[in-house]
Design a protein around this motif. Sequence first.
Motif, PDB file in Angstrom:
ATOM      1  N   SER A 119       6.662   7.547  -2.402  1.00  0.00           N
ATOM      2  CA  SER A 119       5.404   7.002  -2.897  1.00  0.00           C
ATOM      3  C   SER A 119       4.581   8.289  -4.160  1.00  0.00           C
ATOM      4  CB  SER A 119       4.258   5.665  -2.707  1.00  0.00           C
ATOM      5  OG  SER A 119       3.264   5.511  -3.059  1.00  0.00           O
ATOM      6  N   SER A 120       4.577   8.126  -5.477  1.00  0.00           N
ATOM      7  CA  SER A 120       3.184   9.467  -5.280  1.00  0.00           C
ATOM      8  C   SER A 120       1.741   9.119  -5.556  1.00  0.00           C
ATOM      9  CB  SER A 120       3.104   9.221  -7.625  1.00  0.00           C
ATOM     10  OG  SER A 120       2.890   7.859  -7.531  1.00  0.00           O
ATOM     11  N   ASP A 121       1.620   8.073  -4.208  1.00  0.00           N
ATOM     12  CA  ASP A 121       0.330   7.444  -4.083  1.00  0.00           C
ATOM     13  C   ASP A 121      -0.169   7.940  -2.834  1.00  0.00           C
ATOM     14  OD1 ASP A 121      -2.688   5.469  -3.869  1.00  0.00           O
ATOM     15  OD2 ASP A 121      -2.154   6.856  -2.470  1.00  0.00           O
ATOM     16  N   LYS A 122      -0.527   9.751  -2.234  1.00  0.00           N
ATOM     17  CA  LYS A 122      -0.361  10.451  -1.419  1.00  0.00           C
ATOM     18  C   LYS A 122      -1.140   9.849  -0.487  1.00  0.00           C
ATOM     19  CE  LYS A 122      -4.994  11.969  -2.120  1.00  0.00           C
ATOM     20  NZ  LYS A 122      -5.854  13.816  -2.936  1.00  0.00           N
ATOM     21  N   TYR A 123      -1.836   8.706   0.001  1.00  0.00           N
ATOM     22  CA  TYR A 123      -2.738   7.892   0.639  1.00  0.00           C
ATOM     23  C   TYR A 123      -1.107   6.808   1.291  1.00  0.00           C
ATOM     24  CZ  TYR A 123      -7.196   9.867  -0.819  1.00  0.00           C
ATOM     25  OH  TYR A 123      -8.079  10.542  -0.890  1.00  0.00           O
ATOM     26  N   ASP A 124      -0.294   5.939   0.559  1.00  0.00           N
ATOM     27  CA  ASP A 124       0.601   5.106   0.584  1.00  0.00           C
ATOM     28  C   ASP A 124       1.473   6.210   1.654  1.00  0.00           C
ATOM     29  OD1 ASP A 124      -0.257   3.035  -0.246  1.00  0.00           O
ATOM     30  OD2 ASP A 124       0.761   2.706  -2.023  1.00  0.00           O
ATOM     31  N   ARG A 125       1.776   7.215   0.807  1.00  0.00           N
ATOM     32  CA  ARG A 125       3.263   8.083   1.746  1.00  0.00           C
ATOM     33  C   ARG A 125       2.282   8.714   3.146  1.00  0.00           C
ATOM     34  NH1 ARG A 125       2.796  11.811  -2.606  1.00  0.00           N
ATOM     35  NH2 ARG A 125       1.432  13.531  -1.597  1.00  0.00           N
ATOM     36  N   GLY A 156      -6.293  -3.813   2.354  1.00  0.00           N
ATOM     37  CA  GLY A 156      -6.167  -2.795   2.068  1.00  0.00           C
ATOM     38  C   GLY A 156      -6.470  -1.078   2.643  1.00  0.00           C
ATOM     39  N   ALA A 157      -7.866  -1.274   3.645  1.00  0.00           N
ATOM     40  CA  ALA A 157      -7.852   0.157   3.972  1.00  0.00           C
ATOM     41  C   ALA A 157      -7.340   0.561   5.340  1.00  0.00           C
ATOM     42  CB  ALA A 157      -9.022   0.332   4.258  1.00  0.00           C
ATOM     43  N   MET A 158      -6.069  -0.492   5.397  1.00  0.00           N
ATOM     44  CA  MET A 158      -4.752  -0.153   6.486  1.00  0.00           C
ATOM     45  C   MET A 158      -4.369   1.156   6.667  1.00  0.00           C
ATOM     46  SD  MET A 158      -5.826  -1.754   9.881  1.00  0.00           S
ATOM     47  CE  MET A 158      -5.964  -3.521  10.242  1.00  0.00           C
ATOM     48  N   ARG A 159      -4.091   1.719   5.155  1.00  0.00           N
ATOM     49  CA  ARG A 159      -3.805   2.490   4.737  1.00  0.00           C
ATOM     50  C   ARG A 159      -3.778   3.740   5.476  1.00  0.00           C
ATOM     51  NH1 ARG A 159      -2.887   4.235  -1.506  1.00  0.00           N
ATOM     52  NH2 ARG A 159      -5.457   3.545  -1.611  1.00  0.00           N
ATOM     53  N   TYR A 160      -5.299   3.569   5.278  1.00  0.00           N
ATOM     54  CA  TYR A 160      -5.784   5.156   6.042  1.00  0.00           C
ATOM     55  C   TYR A 160      -6.183   5.260   7.207  1.00  0.00           C
ATOM     56  CZ  TYR A 160      -7.820   4.595   0.719  1.00  0.00           C
ATOM     57  OH  TYR A 160      -7.351   4.440  -0.018  1.00  0.00           O
ATOM     58  N   THR A 161      -5.536   4.557   7.717  1.00  0.00           N
ATOM     59  CA  THR A 161      -5.248   4.577   9.609  1.00  0.00           C
ATOM     60  C   THR A 161      -3.966   4.693   9.998  1.00  0.00           C
ATOM     61  OG1 THR A 161      -5.077   1.745  10.156  1.00  0.00           O
ATOM     62  CG2 THR A 161      -7.526   2.473   9.662  1.00  0.00           C
ATOM     63  N   GLN A 162      -4.000   4.653  11.253  1.00  0.00           N
ATOM     64  CA  GLN A 162      -1.992   4.774  12.072  1.00  0.00           C
ATOM     65  C   GLN A 162      -2.395   3.155  12.300  1.00  0.00           C
ATOM     66  OE1 GLN A 162      -3.252   7.647  14.694  1.00  0.00           O
ATOM     67  NE2 GLN A 162      -4.988   8.123  13.765  1.00  0.00           N
ATOM     68  N   LEU A 163      -2.628   2.327  11.669  1.00  0.00           N
ATOM     69  CA  LEU A 163      -2.539   0.968  12.390  1.00  0.00           C
ATOM     70  C   LEU A 163      -1.368   0.518  11.402  1.00  0.00           C
ATOM     71  CD1 LEU A 163      -5.897   0.276  13.222  1.00  0.00           C
ATOM     72  CD2 LEU A 163      -3.790   0.610  14.869  1.00  0.00           C
ATOM     73  N   PRO A 164      -0.646  -0.376  11.808  1.00  0.00           N
ATOM     74  CA  PRO A 164       0.939  -1.205  10.582  1.00  0.00           C
ATOM     75  C   PRO A 164       0.514  -1.651   9.172  1.00  0.00           C
ATOM     76  CG  PRO A 164       0.795  -2.069  13.062  1.00  0.00           C
ATOM     77  CD  PRO A 164      -0.182  -1.332  13.355  1.00  0.00           C
ATOM     78  N   GLY A 165      -0.715  -2.175   9.730  1.00  0.00           N
ATOM     79  CA  GLY A 165      -1.163  -2.821   8.094  1.00  0.00           C
ATOM     80  C   GLY A 165      -2.147  -4.315   8.751  1.00  0.00           C
ATOM     81  N   GLU A 220      13.318   0.862   6.741  1.00  0.00           N
ATOM     82  CA  GLU A 220      13.328   1.005   4.497  1.00  0.00           C
ATOM     83  C   GLU A 220      12.496   0.912   3.721  1.00  0.00           C
ATOM     84  OE1 GLU A 220      16.168   2.871   3.890  1.00  0.00           O
ATOM     85  OE2 GLU A 220      16.682   2.629   5.762  1.00  0.00           O
ATOM     86  N   GLN A 221      11.410   0.328   3.956  1.00  0.00           N
ATOM     87  CA  GLN A 221      10.629   0.254   3.352  1.00  0.00           C
ATOM     88  C   GLN A 221       9.450   0.810   3.363  1.00  0.00           C
ATOM     89  OE1 GLN A 221       9.287  -3.888   4.742  1.00  0.00           O
ATOM     90  NE2 GLN A 221       7.579  -3.974   2.604  1.00  0.00           N
ATOM     91  N   LEU A 222       9.814   1.446   4.823  1.00  0.00           N
ATOM     92  CA  LEU A 222       9.203   2.256   4.301  1.00  0.00           C
ATOM     93  C   LEU A 222       9.411   3.751   4.185  1.00  0.00           C
ATOM     94  CD1 LEU A 222       7.975   1.860   8.847  1.00  0.00           C
ATOM     95  CD2 LEU A 222       5.880   2.254   6.601  1.00  0.00           C
ATOM     96  N   ARG A 223      10.621   3.855   4.229  1.00  0.00           N
ATOM     97  CA  ARG A 223      11.544   5.783   3.657  1.00  0.00           C
ATOM     98  C   ARG A 223      11.765   4.974   1.863  1.00  0.00           C
ATOM     99  NH1 ARG A 223      16.714   5.118   7.433  1.00  0.00           N
ATOM    100  NH2 ARG A 223      16.042   6.049   8.812  1.00  0.00           N
ATOM    101  N   GLU A 224      11.240   4.217   1.477  1.00  0.00           N
ATOM    102  CA  GLU A 224      11.186   3.948  -0.023  1.00  0.00           C
ATOM    103  C   GLU A 224       9.377   4.378  -0.150  1.00  0.00           C
ATOM    104  OE1 GLU A 224      12.455   3.458  -2.897  1.00  0.00           O
ATOM    105  OE2 GLU A 224      13.816   3.805  -1.156  1.00  0.00           O
ATOM    106  N   LYS A 225       8.657   3.639   0.603  1.00  0.00           N
ATOM    107  CA  LYS A 225       6.805   4.171   1.190  1.00  0.00           C
ATOM    108  C   LYS A 225       7.096   5.476   0.650  1.00  0.00           C
ATOM    109  CE  LYS A 225       3.006   1.552   2.409  1.00  0.00           C
ATOM    110  NZ  LYS A 225       2.079   0.890   2.936  1.00  0.00           N
ATOM    111  N   ALA A 226       7.206   6.163   1.553  1.00  0.00           N
ATOM    112  CA  ALA A 226       7.516   7.640   2.271  1.00  0.00           C
ATOM    113  C   ALA A 226       7.511   8.541   0.600  1.00  0.00           C
ATOM    114  CB  ALA A 226       7.887   7.946   3.604  1.00  0.00           C
TER     115      ALA A 226
END
Length: 472
Positions: free
Chosen positions: A343-349, A436-445, A335-341
Motif C-alpha cells: 500500500s502507498s499508505d504507510k500506516y496500512d503498510r 480504524g485505529a487498530m492499524r496503528y496497533t499490533q492487533l489484527p483488526g 494474500e490480503q496482507l501481502r497486497e496491503k504490504a
Amino acid sequence: MRRTDKNILKPCWLLLCVVSLSCLTTRPPCVRAAEQQWKAGVASIVITPKDSMWMAGYAARKGPSEGKVHDLWAKALALEDAYGTRTVIVTVDLIGIPRPTREWMEEQVDARFKLPPAALLLNASHTHCGPVIRETRYSIYGNTVYGLSPEQIEQSNRYVEDLQRKMLRLVGRALDNLAPARLGYTHARAGFAMNRRSKTESGYRINPNPDGPVDHDVPVLRIDSPDGKLRAVMFGYACHCTTMSFNKFCGDYAGFAQEYVQQAHPDATALFIAGCGGDQNPYPRREFDYCQQHGRALANGVETALSSQAKTVRGPVKALLETVTLEFAEPPGREQLREKAKSSDKYDRRHAEVLLDELKRTGKIGKTYSYPVQVLRFGDDLTLVALAGEVVVDYSLRLKAEIADSAVWVAGYSNDVFGYVPSLRILQEGGYEGGGAMRYTQLPGPFAPSVEELIVSRVHEMVDKARTPARR
Ligand SMILES: [Zn+2]
C-alpha cells in the motif's frame, strides 16, 4: 491479605461470633463503626523525563520534546479498611499503561508489600504530551520508518524501567504514610468534553458532534483526616487528554486540573483518573489557553463537588481483577496482507508488515485479547470499575445505569492501554474508534460484535461477587 488490628476489632469479633445472622444484616454499632475506620496514605513523584525524548500520542510528530510546561507526575493513594485489607491506586500523567509494566508492578508489589494484583489499580491520564513508552520495532513510533532510531527506542525503554522503579517506590511511600482517614464520595459536572464522532457521507470522522453521547460527570473521592483536614482528592473525567499537540511535556487539562486543585488545597494531593473518554475530545482545542481553561473547568467541577455534602464511604473494600477473552473479527489472510504490504499508505503498510511477521513467527494471527477488568467495591457505597484500553463513553453510561445499588465510577485507561474498546454501536458504525485505529496497533483488526456484552456481563458478575452479603 487481611490483617487484624486487635485493639480496635477484638470486641467486634467477639460480638460477631455471638450475634445471629439477622443481627449481622442489621449491622451492630461496632460493625458500623468499623466500616468507617479507614487508613489512607498518599505519595507523589515527578516522572518528567530528564532529557529530550520522542513524544507519544501523535504519529505525525516531526521531532522530540523541547522542554516542559510543567512536570508530569505519578501519584499513589493507598487505602486500608478496618480489616486490614489494602488497595493502592496509582495515577500517571502519561499516554497509557503498557501491559508489561502492569505485570512487572503486580509481581513487585506482591513480593515487596504483600499487595495482591487485584488490589493494585494503575490509571493513565492519556496526556498526548508525555514521552513514548514501551516501544518496539513493531509499534507505531518504534518502527524506524516513522522516526525513531534504535537509540531512541532504547531511551524510551530506559525511561520505562526508571518509571517502574519510581512507581514501586511510590507505592511503598503511600503505604508507609497510612494514617487514620475518612472517605467521602461526591460528584459534580464539567462541560468541555464533547463527542468527537461526526457522521459524514464517507463514514464517521473525528469532529465535534454536539448530538453524540457524553458523560460530564466529575466523580470525586475525598480523603479527610479524622479532624476534618482534606488530605487527598481523587477525581475523574471522561475525555481525551488532547487539547495540545505541541512538543512540550505537559499533563494537558488533567495536569492543570490537578495543579489547580492542589493550589486551592495546599495540604492535599490531587489525583486524576481518566474515564471512558475514548470517543470524547476537549473542545475547543490546540490553543494553550484552552488547555488551562479546561483544567480550570475541571478543577471548578472538583471544587463544586467538594463544597457539596459528600456521602460517607464505608468499608470493607473488596477488590477483584479478572481477564475477559475478547474476540477479534476474522483477521485478514496472508494474500490480503501481502497486497496491503504494498500500500502507498504507510500506516496500512506497517500494519500488514507487523501481521505478516506475526504469521511468520507463530504460524497464525491471534484472534483473541486477554482483557483485564477490575472492580473495587467500597462497602455498598461506591463501586469503582476500572476498564483497560481506550473505552468509549457508552460503557460508563450503561454501567452507571445498570449498577443501581451504589455510586458508580467507571475508569478507562486502566492497567493496560492497548487500543480502542468500542461499544457494539460504535463497532457497527465504524470509524476510528470502531476499528480504524487498530492499524496503528499490533492487533489484527476490529473486535467481534461480542465485545460489549463480554465486558459488561463480566463487570456485572464481578460487582455481584464484590457486594456485601446483605446486598447479594
Ligand atoms: Zn486516544
